[in-house]
Design an enzyme around this catalytic site. Structure first.
Site, PDB file in Angstrom:
ATOM      1  CG  HIS A 219      -1.786   1.149   1.441  1.00  0.00           C
ATOM      2  ND1 HIS A 219      -3.131   1.134   1.135  1.00  0.00           N
ATOM      3  CD2 HIS A 219      -1.536   2.389   1.939  1.00  0.00           C
ATOM      4  CE1 HIS A 219      -3.664   2.308   1.430  1.00  0.00           C
ATOM      5  NE2 HIS A 219      -2.718   3.100   1.932  1.00  0.00           N
ATOM      6  CD  GLU A 220       1.717   3.423   3.774  1.00  0.00           C
ATOM      7  OE1 GLU A 220       1.775   4.490   3.132  1.00  0.00           O
ATOM      8  OE2 GLU A 220       0.794   3.171   4.582  1.00  0.00           O
ATOM      9  CG  HIS A 223       0.058   6.064  -0.682  1.00  0.00           C
ATOM     10  ND1 HIS A 223      -1.110   6.456  -1.283  1.00  0.00           N
ATOM     11  CD2 HIS A 223      -0.281   5.663   0.567  1.00  0.00           C
ATOM     12  CE1 HIS A 223      -2.118   6.287  -0.437  1.00  0.00           C
ATOM     13  NE2 HIS A 223      -1.647   5.796   0.693  1.00  0.00           N
ATOM     14  CG  HIS A 229      -6.354   6.276   0.660  1.00  0.00           C
ATOM     15  ND1 HIS A 229      -6.224   7.184   1.672  1.00  0.00           N
ATOM     16  CD2 HIS A 229      -5.314   5.413   0.792  1.00  0.00           C
ATOM     17  CE1 HIS A 229      -5.154   6.892   2.392  1.00  0.00           C
ATOM     18  NE2 HIS A 229      -4.579   5.825   1.876  1.00  0.00           N
TER      19      HIS A 229
HETATM   20 ZN   LIG Z   1      -2.727   5.134   2.360  1.00  0.00          ZN
END
Ligand SMILES: [Zn+2]
Length: 374
Positions: A219-220, A223, A229
């Protein structure tokens, strides 16, 4: 991403400030607990961001670079208006992420979602911070390999290498993976912001990984490659119901819609690694952790993906190409190349594309590859 597992209770209090000036920004409320000072800040544009310590946050776990904060303050968008269509930038050196035509190094370039010099679609240069244990590095490596196997993303391990171009003196954009110990949030920047940028991983990210779930780390990383999101999609109200009464002021920020300068593919994706699960134990987000903060339209729960979904992959594969690390400027493609619909190119198509990327030459010069172990 906020911690989903066990979370120790933090005493928190909320109090109001009247027009407290802070670098021209107005703080209207402040949450404090024993580990960090948090406040909601209203920018000149009316957009609200969170300030925690020295950093300004967007959507909970995304740190804003000074340039992104300024743009959000002045224009309400994370970085001005994007005028061109989104497309892969094919003019970058895959390894250094700098434009191959060095005459253009100083030009402002619109490379992707935001018109900055450093939102790049080439290899993701990274280093392991010295504070990581070998076990933690192993977990990060597994997350990187997972992304490489499912997408066109390729990572270049630059640990111990120079951070500036030795000839031109420019800072290479790169991600620094580091451990931040016991915290209820892991953080990253959105897109690559130029120079060094941290992906700060809390203990829970590594604990999940020890059970084979690399979702937080992935997830990171996502980004840092430009993804926001899923619950911020402008059309999300057609797909989810949000329980605003169960969200703290910080929690409400996680549900701000992204209405400009962003690119989505496909319908709302309940399986996205970039979407939050319905429930969290983080009391900085929800008031009652036994209740969901949001659900599908039919009331059923959403579970956060532990790896990239097919639609996540389409987003990445549309914008990135899988380059091989080389010391020269030949743009060599890896053996498996996905198109924007996750289809693997035939060998003929792959060579055709490779030729296109290299002025018609489909054959990489011998001896140009450089080691790239994780
Ligand atoms: Zn996030």
């Amino acid at each position: 991403m906020k911690k989903i597992g066990f979370y120790s209770l933090l005493l928190s209090c909320v109090f109001l400030f009247s027009c407290q000036e802070d670098e021209g920004l107005v703080a209207v409320s402040q949450n404090s607990n024993d580990s960090a000072l948090e406040s909601i800040v209203i920018l000149k544009s009316g957009v609200e961001v969170e300030k925690r310590g020295e950093n300004y946050f967007f959507g909970g776990d995304m740190i804003l670079s000074p340039e992104q904060l300024r743009s959000l303050d002045e224009t309400g968008a994370i970085a001005g208006d994007v005028t061109g269509d989104l497309e892969r930038d094919l003019s970058l050196n895959p390894v250094t992420n700098l434009p191959i035509n060095v005459d253009n190094l100083l030009q402002t370039r619109n490379l992707g979602i935001y018109p900055t010099s450093y939102n790049l679609w080439a290899m993701v240069r990274f280093v392991y911070d010295g504070n990581l244990t070998s076990t933690q590095k192993g977990y990060i490596k597994q997350a990187l390999l997972e992304l490489q196997s499912k997408t066109n993303l390729r990572f270049y391990n630059a640990t111990g290498e120079p951070t500036k171009d030795p000839v031109y003196g420019f800072d290479y954009p790169y991600v620094n993976f580091k451990s931040i110990g016991d915290s209820d949030v892991s953080t990253s920047y959105v897109g690559r912001i130029g120079g060094k940028q941290d992906i700060s991983l809390a203990d829970f990210a590594f604990r999940d990984a020890s059970y084979g779930d690399y979702g937080v780390i992935i997830h990171e990383i996502c980004h840092a490659v430009g993804m926001l999101h899923e619950q911020s999609r402008p059309d999300r109200d057609d797909y989810v119901n949000i329980d605003w009464n169960n969200l703290t002021s910080s929690g409400k920020k996680q549900f701000d819609k992204q209405t400009t300068n962003y690119h989505y593919r496909g319908n709302y994706d309940y399986n996205s690694v970039m979407g939050y699960g319905s429930k969290t134990t983080s009391l900085s987000i929800v008031i009652d952790k036994s209740k969901p903060m949001y659900t599908k339209k039919d009331g059923s729960l959403i579970y956060q993906g532990s790896t990239v979904s097919n639609l996540d992959r389409m987003w990445i594969n549309y914008l990135y190409l899988p380059y091989v690390a080389r010391s020269d400027v030949y743009r060599e493609l890896d053996a498996i190349v996905y198109d924007g619909d996750n289809r693997i190119l035939t060998e003929q198509e792959r060579l055709q594309l490779q030729a296109q990327l290299n002025n018609g030459n489909p054959n990489p010069p011998a001896g140009g590859r450089i080691p790239n172990e994780f």
